[in-house]
Write an enzyme that holds these catalytic residues in place. Structure first.
Site, PDB file in Angstrom:
ATOM      1  N   GLN A  78       0.882  -1.190  -0.156  1.00  7.85           N
ATOM      2  CA  GLN A  78      -0.004  -0.076   0.011  1.00  7.85           C
ATOM      3  C   GLN A  78       0.857   1.333  -0.001  1.00  7.85           C
ATOM      4  OE1 GLN A  78      -2.992   0.103   3.146  1.00  7.85           O
ATOM      5  NE2 GLN A  78      -3.957   2.185   2.128  1.00  7.85           N
ATOM      6  N   PHE A  79       1.066   1.796  -1.099  1.00  2.00           N
ATOM      7  CA  PHE A  79       1.917   2.838  -1.373  1.00  2.00           C
ATOM      8  C   PHE A  79       1.398   4.108  -0.508  1.00  2.00           C
ATOM      9  CE2 PHE A  79      -0.903   3.799  -4.833  1.00  2.00           C
ATOM     10  CZ  PHE A  79      -0.935   5.063  -5.155  1.00  2.00           C
ATOM     11  N   THR A  80       0.130   4.368  -0.400  1.00  2.00           N
ATOM     12  CA  THR A  80      -0.649   5.517   0.262  1.00  2.00           C
ATOM     13  C   THR A  80      -0.193   5.711   1.765  1.00  2.00           C
ATOM     14  OG1 THR A  80      -2.815   4.120   0.491  1.00  2.00           O
ATOM     15  CG2 THR A  80      -2.484   5.156  -1.420  1.00  2.00           C
TER      16      THR A  80
END
Length: 145
Positions: A78-80
């Site tokens: 999850q890059f967010t």
């Protein structure tokens, strides 16, 4: 690297309308890789995640680890987690690692979990995923190194 760890009764990942991974009792871990990460933190985070005593014993105290309860683990990139909302109303993701680096480190982290006795089920890197879960507790921990 940043981990968001949720104790779950069950969790699943759906891509394009099909469930690609699912677990019963265990941990759902979202992993974010920053542009600054160099991989030296992978071993420590993997060991810490599988040994965290966040499952309840017979006295209802958080005293048992994922291994102790023979739980499962679902790992989702999850890059967010490295989104910054400091300016404006739209987050920027300048702190997140580029996809090629992030995918390699995500897979290295999955391998480190295996080396610590837990074979993770995986999300699909770089895809739009729908995550379903039943958080148990709720118990949510954040680990960062």
């Amino acid at each position: 690297m940043k981990l968001v760890i949720q104790r779950v009764k069950h969790a699943s990942v759906e891509v394009e309308g099909k469930i690609i991974s699912n677990i019963g009792n265990g941990l759902l871990i979202f992993v974010g890789i920053s542009a600054e990460d160099d991989g030296t933190q992978i071993g420590w985070l993997a060991k810490k995640a599988v040994e965290l005593r966040i499952f309840e014993d017979k006295e209802n105290k958080m005293n048992l680890s994922l291994k102790d309860v023979s739980g499962e683990l679902l790992l989702v990139s999850q890059f967010t987690l490295y989104g910054s909302c400091k300016k404006g109303r739209r987050p920027d993701f300048l702190e997140a690692a580029r996809p090629d680096k992030a995918e390699n480190m995500y897979l290295e982290f999955a391998e480190a979990l295996k080396q610590n006795g837990i074979i993770p089920k995986l999300g699909k890197f770089g895809e739009h995923m729908n995550i379903s879960l039943l958080n148990d507790g709720p118990v949510t921990m954040i680990l960062e190194k």
